[in-house]
Design an enzyme around this catalytic site. Structure first.
Site, mmCIF file in Angstrom:
data_model
loop_
_atom_site.group_PDB
_atom_site.id
_atom_site.type_symbol
_atom_site.label_atom_id
_atom_site.label_comp_id
_atom_site.label_asym_id
_atom_site.label_seq_id
_atom_site.Cartn_x
_atom_site.Cartn_y
_atom_site.Cartn_z
ATOM 1 N N CYS A 1 -3.914 -0.799 -5.829
ATOM 2 C CA CYS A 1 -3.268 -1.758 -4.917
ATOM 3 C C CYS A 1 -4.225 -2.333 -3.880
ATOM 4 O O CYS A 1 -3.917 -3.354 -3.264
ATOM 5 C CB CYS A 1 -2.084 -1.103 -4.210
ATOM 6 S SG CYS A 1 -0.831 -0.487 -5.345
ATOM 7 N N HIS B 1 4.682 -7.682 -4.918
ATOM 8 C CA HIS B 1 3.433 -6.920 -4.847
ATOM 9 C C HIS B 1 2.723 -6.961 -6.200
ATOM 10 O O HIS B 1 2.883 -6.068 -7.027
ATOM 11 C CB HIS B 1 3.757 -5.480 -4.454
ATOM 12 C CG HIS B 1 2.598 -4.532 -4.479
ATOM 13 N ND1 HIS B 1 1.286 -4.943 -4.280
ATOM 14 C CD2 HIS B 1 2.544 -3.183 -4.672
ATOM 15 C CE1 HIS B 1 0.492 -3.890 -4.350
ATOM 16 N NE2 HIS B 1 1.227 -2.819 -4.603
ATOM 17 N N CYS C 1 -1.259 1.455 1.074
ATOM 18 C CA CYS C 1 -1.462 2.709 0.363
ATOM 19 C C CYS C 1 -1.935 2.386 -1.048
ATOM 20 O O CYS C 1 -1.804 1.256 -1.518
ATOM 21 C CB CYS C 1 -0.179 3.535 0.338
ATOM 22 S SG CYS C 1 1.212 2.728 -0.482
#
Length: 402
Positions: free
Chosen positions: A95, A358, A388
């Site tokens: 991510c 996302h 995160c």
């Protein structure tokens, strides 16, 4: 002979609209084409820049295979029509891939190895599934079922969010209220046109089939807003959703980030390149930090990364005017905000991933474009992008408006 560390500046920043995966408007658009579109759009923002001076394209991608494999950074550069002299490398920090690409590009400039760099991120979760097409974890991950760290790696991010909710005592109602606020902030920002400066509109093809004639009709439309925002969202409606990862848990599809498609791109330049080509710097790259945390509570990564990035920059969290905290889950977002004592009014003022989506490896570059334009639009000084990271990491990057 050592070189003096120099500043790296962002001179262009843009992104695509974010589409819902599988059924959204970018589902049929290849990720390498999404990347090429943002590269061309960023270059168009700096018409005085000679593309031949670009040293490299660094692109983040969390699942770099299939349609976004084979070094999508170089493929995107070729598709964008950049000179053959411009290289390309794909990087993966899950991510945080996009913000890591920005950090790596900035570092090349800061140590004097480049004057102009592309940093980008791309992900199509419609075309490449979350774990990839052929995931093959080491059998040792499953060798000790009592090892909760490995359990978090093997069985998915949702369970790590449940672990965070339990350990940090984040209630279901608090998560749903946070999710509702994300949608409402995003909706208000859209209505105000706040995303206009950062988004490059995309033309997409819609196909329909007439079964009687066996003819396929293709129509085109231009999309210029993120697709995930749900105006009809209510706290009551969110409260009725069933939990997804644990029967007695609190994490639902409604208080988790949306799987998505999208891309973002930034151009970074040295001060000498800015003067040479008459460019206007939008922001200065200030600092970056990445930290590891236990994989089974990966959502707390920013709790470790944010203080480190601030320390490297010589700042306090009160100095940051705008936080783009990726909302992987409401539970982990609230754990970060509460533990660090962040001002909630400064966190995701235009909504976050629960509403906006996302697209994994693209998110860092996309949210960097968001914060850079937000700082300029609101006459603010410092902004941060933080998230995160799966398997237990956190990342944070700081930008300064100039």
């Amino acid at each position: 002979m050592s070189k003096q560390i120099q500043d790296a500046y962002i001179v262009a920043a843009t992104r695509t609209p974010i589409g819902r995966s599988h059924k959204g408007y970018l589902r049929n658009t290849r990720p390498d084409e999404l990347l090429a579109t943002t590269l061309r759009a960023a270059l168009a923002q700096v018409p005085g820049l000679d593309p031949a001076t670009i040293e490299d394209v660094i692109c983040g991608c969390a699942i770099p295979e299939a349609q976004q494999g084979l070094n999508v950074a170089r493929i995107g550069a070729v598709l964008a029509g950049l000179p053959n002299s411009v290289g390309g490398i794909t990087v993966n920090r899950f991510c945080a891939s996009g913000i890591s690409a920005v950090q790596m590009a900035a570092d090349r400039i800061r140590v004097g190895e480049a004057d102009v760099m592309f940093a980008a991120g791309v992900e199509s979760m419609s075309m490449v599934p979350m774990m990839g097409n052929g995931p093959s974890l080491s059998p040792n991950i499953f060798s000790n079922t009592d090892d909760v760290d490995n359990y978090g790696i093997a069985y998915g991010m949702g369970l790590t969010a449940e672990k965070v909710a339990q350990q940090w005592k984040i209630s279901r109602s608090a998560q749903d209220e946070f999710a509702y606020a994300s949608h409402m902030k995003a909706l208000a920002a859209m209505k105000a046109g706040a995303f206009t400066d950062e988004i490059t509109p995309i033309t997409v093809d819609d196909r329909s089939v007439d079964l009687d004639s066996a003819k396929v009709t293709v129509t085109q439309r231009t999309v210029n807003l993120d697709e995930g925002v749900r105006p009809e969202t209510t706290v009551e409606g969110l409260g009725k959703l069933k939990t997804v990862f644990s029967a007695r848990g609190s994490v639902t599809a409604g208080n988790s980030s949306q799987t998505s498609d999208g891309a973002g791109a930034l151009i970074l330049a040295s001060e000498s390149a800015i003067k040479r080509f008459g460019l206007t710097p939008l922001a200065r790259f200030v600092s970056f930090a990445s930290k590891g945390v236990p994989p089974h509570i990966m959502g707390i990564g920013p709790i470790e990364a944010i203080p480190a990035a601030l320390r490297y920059a010589g700042l306090q969290h009160q100095d940051i005017d705008w936080f783009e905290l990726n909302e992987a889950f409401a539970a982990q977002s609230l754990a970060v905000i509460n533990t660090l004592g962040l001002d909630p009014s400064k966190v995701n003022p235009m909504g976050g991933a629960i509403a906006l989506g996302h697209p994994l490896g693209a998110t860092g570059a996309i949210r960097a474009a968001t914060v850079i334009h937000a700082l300029r639009r609101n006459n603010l000084k410092y902004g941060m992008v933080t998230m995160c990271v799966g398997m237990g990491q956190g990342a944070a990057g700081i930008f300064e408006r100039v």
